[in-house]
Design a protein around this motif. Structure first.
Motif, PDB file in Angstrom:
ATOM      1  N   ASN A  14       0.833  -1.206   0.000  1.00 31.31           N
ATOM      2  CA  ASN A  14       0.000   0.000   0.000  1.00 31.31           C
ATOM      3  C   ASN A  14       0.867   1.255   0.000  1.00 31.31           C
ATOM      4  O   ASN A  14       0.549   2.232  -0.694  1.00 31.31           O
ATOM      5  CB  ASN A  14      -0.934   0.019   1.198  1.00 31.31           C
ATOM      6  CG  ASN A  14      -2.068  -0.964   1.066  1.00 31.31           C
ATOM      7  OD1 ASN A  14      -2.427  -1.366  -0.036  1.00 31.31           O
ATOM      8  ND2 ASN A  14      -2.642  -1.376   2.180  1.00 31.31           N
ATOM      9  N   GLY A  15       1.957   1.253   0.756  1.00 35.26           N
ATOM     10  CA  GLY A  15       2.857   2.396   0.798  1.00 35.26           C
ATOM     11  C   GLY A  15       3.532   2.637  -0.544  1.00 35.26           C
ATOM     12  O   GLY A  15       3.625   3.777  -1.017  1.00 35.26           O
ATOM     13  N   ILE A  16       4.000   1.574  -1.181  1.00 34.16           N
ATOM     14  CA  ILE A  16       4.612   1.693  -2.503  1.00 34.16           C
ATOM     15  C   ILE A  16       3.576   2.198  -3.514  1.00 34.16           C
ATOM     16  O   ILE A  16       3.871   3.050  -4.347  1.00 34.16           O
ATOM     17  CB  ILE A  16       5.198   0.338  -2.967  1.00 34.16           C
ATOM     18  CG1 ILE A  16       6.359  -0.062  -2.061  1.00 34.16           C
ATOM     19  CG2 ILE A  16       5.618   0.384  -4.425  1.00 34.16           C
ATOM     20  CD1 ILE A  16       7.553   0.865  -2.139  1.00 34.16           C
ATOM     21  N   PHE A  17       2.356   1.697  -3.425  1.00 33.55           N
ATOM     22  CA  PHE A  17       1.287   2.126  -4.329  1.00 33.55           C
ATOM     23  C   PHE A  17       0.997   3.618  -4.151  1.00 33.55           C
ATOM     24  O   PHE A  17       0.841   4.353  -5.138  1.00 33.55           O
ATOM     25  CB  PHE A  17       0.035   1.292  -4.076  1.00 33.55           C
ATOM     26  CG  PHE A  17      -1.136   1.682  -4.937  1.00 33.55           C
ATOM     27  CD1 PHE A  17      -1.157   1.377  -6.290  1.00 33.55           C
ATOM     28  CD2 PHE A  17      -2.219   2.348  -4.393  1.00 33.55           C
ATOM     29  CE1 PHE A  17      -2.231   1.735  -7.084  1.00 33.55           C
ATOM     30  CE2 PHE A  17      -3.298   2.704  -5.179  1.00 33.55           C
ATOM     31  CZ  PHE A  17      -3.305   2.400  -6.522  1.00 33.55           C
ATOM     32  N   GLN A  18       0.935   4.079  -2.913  1.00 28.88           N
ATOM     33  CA  GLN A  18       0.686   5.501  -2.660  1.00 28.88           C
ATOM     34  C   GLN A  18       1.828   6.362  -3.192  1.00 28.88           C
ATOM     35  O   GLN A  18       1.590   7.423  -3.783  1.00 28.88           O
ATOM     36  CB  GLN A  18       0.487   5.744  -1.168  1.00 28.88           C
ATOM     37  CG  GLN A  18      -0.821   5.206  -0.644  1.00 28.88           C
ATOM     38  CD  GLN A  18      -0.959   5.351   0.862  1.00 28.88           C
ATOM     39  OE1 GLN A  18      -0.009   5.680   1.555  1.00 28.88           O
ATOM     40  NE2 GLN A  18      -2.147   5.099   1.368  1.00 28.88           N
ATOM     41  N   PHE A  24       3.694   9.342 -10.251  1.00 25.52           N
ATOM     42  CA  PHE A  24       3.277   9.146 -11.636  1.00 25.52           C
ATOM     43  C   PHE A  24       1.806   9.455 -11.890  1.00 25.52           C
ATOM     44  O   PHE A  24       1.361   9.429 -13.034  1.00 25.52           O
ATOM     45  CB  PHE A  24       3.542   7.696 -12.074  1.00 25.52           C
ATOM     46  CG  PHE A  24       4.974   7.284 -11.957  1.00 25.52           C
ATOM     47  CD1 PHE A  24       5.933   7.820 -12.804  1.00 25.52           C
ATOM     48  CD2 PHE A  24       5.380   6.374 -11.003  1.00 25.52           C
ATOM     49  CE1 PHE A  24       7.261   7.451 -12.704  1.00 25.52           C
ATOM     50  CE2 PHE A  24       6.698   5.989 -10.893  1.00 25.52           C
ATOM     51  CZ  PHE A  24       7.639   6.531 -11.744  1.00 25.52           C
ATOM     52  N   GLY A  25       1.020   9.687 -10.837  1.00 27.44           N
ATOM     53  CA  GLY A  25      -0.421   9.842 -10.992  1.00 27.44           C
ATOM     54  C   GLY A  25      -1.072   8.471 -11.037  1.00 27.44           C
ATOM     55  O   GLY A  25      -0.402   7.444 -11.008  1.00 27.44           O
ATOM     56  N   GLU A  26      -2.396   8.461 -11.103  1.00 29.39           N
ATOM     57  CA  GLU A  26      -3.101   7.174 -11.126  1.00 29.39           C
ATOM     58  C   GLU A  26      -2.806   6.434 -12.423  1.00 29.39           C
ATOM     59  O   GLU A  26      -2.835   7.014 -13.499  1.00 29.39           O
ATOM     60  CB  GLU A  26      -4.605   7.394 -10.967  1.00 29.39           C
ATOM     61  CG  GLU A  26      -4.979   7.801  -9.556  1.00 29.39           C
ATOM     62  CD  GLU A  26      -6.460   7.632  -9.288  1.00 29.39           C
ATOM     63  OE1 GLU A  26      -7.090   6.738  -9.887  1.00 29.39           O
ATOM     64  OE2 GLU A  26      -6.963   8.399  -8.462  1.00 29.39           O
ATOM     65  N   GLN A  27      -2.517   5.158 -12.287  1.00 30.49           N
ATOM     66  CA  GLN A  27      -2.212   4.302 -13.428  1.00 30.49           C
ATOM     67  C   GLN A  27      -3.254   3.197 -13.520  1.00 30.49           C
ATOM     68  O   GLN A  27      -3.661   2.629 -12.510  1.00 30.49           O
ATOM     69  CB  GLN A  27      -0.821   3.660 -13.261  1.00 30.49           C
ATOM     70  CG  GLN A  27       0.311   4.651 -13.118  1.00 30.49           C
ATOM     71  CD  GLN A  27       0.545   5.435 -14.386  1.00 30.49           C
ATOM     72  OE1 GLN A  27       0.652   4.860 -15.457  1.00 30.49           O
ATOM     73  NE2 GLN A  27       0.599   6.749 -14.263  1.00 30.49           N
TER      74      GLN A  27
END
Length: 59
Positions: A14-18, A24-27
């Motif tokens: 979750n931390g890496i995703f945030q 990069f913005g939402e992917q």
């Protein structure tokens, strides 16, 4: 398009995703998947939304 699943134990994914989202913005087709020691994998795969990813273009 490539699908990416960020998998880890605890809340690391979750931390890496945030961080990735802030940089990069939402992917599309990027989902975090956190594993808990007491959680059976079958239960995880039944409830995780990453299974709804569009995988038609994945190799």
């Amino acid at each position: 398009m490539v699908g990416i699943i960020l998998a880890s134990h605890g809340k690391f994914a979750n931390g890496i995703f945030q961080s990735e989202t802030m940089i990069f913005g939402e992917q599309a087709n990027v989902k975090p998947c956190t594993l808990k020691q007491v959680q059976p994998l079958k239960e995880l795969f039944q409830k995780e939304q990453f299974l709804e990813m569009d995988i038609s273009n994945m190799a």
